[in-house]
Design a protein around this motif. Structure first.
Motif, mmCIF file in Angstrom:
data_model
loop_
_atom_site.group_PDB
_atom_site.id
_atom_site.type_symbol
_atom_site.label_atom_id
_atom_site.label_comp_id
_atom_site.label_asym_id
_atom_site.label_seq_id
_atom_site.Cartn_x
_atom_site.Cartn_y
_atom_site.Cartn_z
ATOM 1 N N VAL A 225 0.849 -1.204 0.000
ATOM 2 C CA VAL A 225 0.000 0.000 0.000
ATOM 3 C C VAL A 225 0.878 1.245 0.000
ATOM 4 O O VAL A 225 1.977 1.250 0.560
ATOM 5 N N GLU A 226 0.379 2.298 -0.623
ATOM 6 C CA GLU A 226 1.158 3.529 -0.748
ATOM 7 C C GLU A 226 0.514 4.702 -0.026
ATOM 8 O O GLU A 226 1.219 5.604 0.422
ATOM 9 N N TYR A 229 -2.777 6.951 4.773
ATOM 10 C CA TYR A 229 -3.866 6.529 5.669
ATOM 11 C C TYR A 229 -3.983 5.006 5.724
ATOM 12 O O TYR A 229 -4.326 4.442 6.772
ATOM 13 N N GLU A 230 -3.678 4.333 4.603
ATOM 14 C CA GLU A 230 -3.706 2.873 4.605
ATOM 15 C C GLU A 230 -2.540 2.320 5.413
ATOM 16 O O GLU A 230 -2.691 1.334 6.154
ATOM 17 N N GLN A 231 -1.373 2.938 5.260
ATOM 18 C CA GLN A 231 -0.208 2.499 6.028
ATOM 19 C C GLN A 231 -0.461 2.653 7.520
ATOM 20 O O GLN A 231 -0.148 1.747 8.311
ATOM 21 N N VAL A 232 -1.028 3.780 7.926
ATOM 22 C CA VAL A 232 -1.296 4.024 9.347
ATOM 23 C C VAL A 232 -2.270 2.987 9.890
ATOM 24 O O VAL A 232 -2.052 2.409 10.966
ATOM 25 N N ALA A 233 -3.350 2.729 9.157
ATOM 26 C CA ALA A 233 -4.349 1.760 9.623
ATOM 27 C C ALA A 233 -3.734 0.379 9.815
ATOM 28 O O ALA A 233 -3.993 -0.301 10.815
ATOM 29 N N LEU A 234 -2.893 -0.042 8.867
ATOM 30 C CA LEU A 234 -2.260 -1.359 8.968
ATOM 31 C C LEU A 234 -1.237 -1.398 10.097
ATOM 32 O O LEU A 234 -1.155 -2.393 10.834
ATOM 33 N N ILE A 262 4.505 8.724 10.621
ATOM 34 C CA ILE A 262 3.638 9.102 9.502
ATOM 35 C C ILE A 262 2.576 10.108 9.954
ATOM 36 O O ILE A 262 2.278 11.078 9.256
ATOM 37 N N GLU A 263 2.028 9.879 11.137
ATOM 38 C CA GLU A 263 0.930 10.712 11.653
ATOM 39 C C GLU A 263 1.230 11.015 13.113
ATOM 40 O O GLU A 263 0.885 10.234 14.003
#
Length: 370
Positions: A225-226, A229-234, A262-263
């Protein structure tokens, strides 16, 4: 008919019967007798295209026409010396007549299967069986068709499509998650970066509580995933998994740190680290992660807490004194608490009685205290 009775040549007999059928149909307008003539022509030579075409055209015009037609064709298919290509054609016609005209799916399946014994790669028969088994919810039989489609598929995309369909049937219709997992893993064997398969396995691993497999799966998804928001969720899910189910607290702390990279204000990560900081084994690492966050927020009481942890673990005397000075400043400026600030500077003086900055601050604060 007189000529036919005297004729011995099969080709000539077939031609005469076709002529009789044509006369009955077009001149005498007798569909019943026309059908009978064409049926006799077909029995003489089942490969006669004109006879087959006319029989199919007349079947809906006479009583019991479709029943009579399939019985006629069935009699030909059973002949052992029949050409295989013709046998396949007739078996297919019989199957479609049973399915489309007579509403007999059981017999349709029988003859589609017969067609497949002659031509195992017949996509038309396979598609017809797929439609019947899907409609009738015969999932084990449908899976057999999908497996055959997988075996004969020429394109990787087509093969993957039928693998996905098979996995979904196992998961959703047959309540067989282990079989579904096996097929999704087969998909990944052919297409390692298939996120759809990985996400399906993710769901199944959660359902089966296969936590180690789930951790590996989420790690693989992270490489694909790039979107941030997807990286953070995972990453949050992976950190929680490592913390709660895998007992890998150090790895969980590191993963929460990656979330904050990231966040930087991610609530889940901050809350988790604030909970885990009570663990002495990991308190220093977590303190270093949380310190810039508290500083950016201006949460001076929490800053003091992480500086205290840092000071406890500081081996360098100069660094320890620096931290105690920072604690004193936060007490004085943030909390307007000169007593607490004085106490922290006093601790710094005990660490290094000759430090001039510490003496200066203690003298300044002493003048303002009772």
């Amino acid at each position: 008919e007189i000529q036919l009775a005297a004729e011995k040549d099969q080709l000539r007999r077939t031609s005469l019967l076709l002529r009789i059928g044509e006369l009955q149909r077009t001149k005498l307008l007798d569909d019943e007798k026309a059908f009978d003539a064409y049926a006799r022509a077909f029995r003489e030579d089942p490969s006669t295209e004109a006879a087959k075409d006319q029989l199919e055209a007349l079947a809906p015009l006479i009583d019991g026409g479709w029943d009579r037609l399939v019985k006629l064709f069935e009699g030909a298919v059973d002949k052992k010396d029949l050409d295989p290509q013709l046998a396949h054609e007739l078996a297919t016609k019989i199957a479609r007549s049973y399915e489309d005209r007579l509403g007999n799916s059981e017999k349709a399946v029988e003859f589609f299967r017969k067609a497949l014994t002659i031509e195992p790669d017949d996509l038309g028969a396979l598609s017809a069986l797929e439609s019947i088994f899907t409609r009738d919810e015969k999932y084990p039989e449908l899976l057999e068709i999908y497996r055959r489609r997988i075996e004969i598929a020429n394109e990787p995309e087509e093969r993957l499509e039928f693998l996905f369909r098979s996995a979904q049937i196992h998961e959703e219709m047959l309540a067989a998650p282990d079989e579904a997992i096996g097929i999704y893993q087969e998909i990944l064997g052919q297409s390692p970066d298939d996120l759809k398969a990985l996400r399906a396995l993710d769901r199944l691993y959660v359902q089966r509580q296969q936590w180690r497999d789930l951790g590996d799966n989420i790690s693989r998804q992270l490489t694909l995933v790039e979107a941030p928001y997807e990286q953070v969720a995972l990453l949050v899910r992976l950190a929680q998994l490592r913390e709660t189910h895998l007992g890998e607290v150090a790895a969980a702390v590191e993963t929460y740190r990656q979330v904050l990279d990231i966040e930087d204000q991610n609530r889940d990560a901050v809350n988790a680290l604030e909970r885990l900081i009570a663990n002495p084994e990991h308190e220093l690492t977590i303190a270093n992660i949380l310190e810039p966050i508290y500083k950016a927020r201006g949460e001076w009481t929490k800053q003091i807490g992480v500086y205290e942890i840092m000071a406890k673990h500081a081996f360098d005397p100069a660094r320890k004194i620096e931290l105690l000075h920072m604690i004193s400043e936060l007490h004085e400026v943030g909390g307007d608490n000169a007593d607490a600030a004085f106490a922290s500077y006093a601790r710094a003086m005990r660490e290094d009685p000759r430090n001039e900055m510490t003496h200066g601050q203690l003298d300044r604060l002493a003048r303002g205290l009772d």
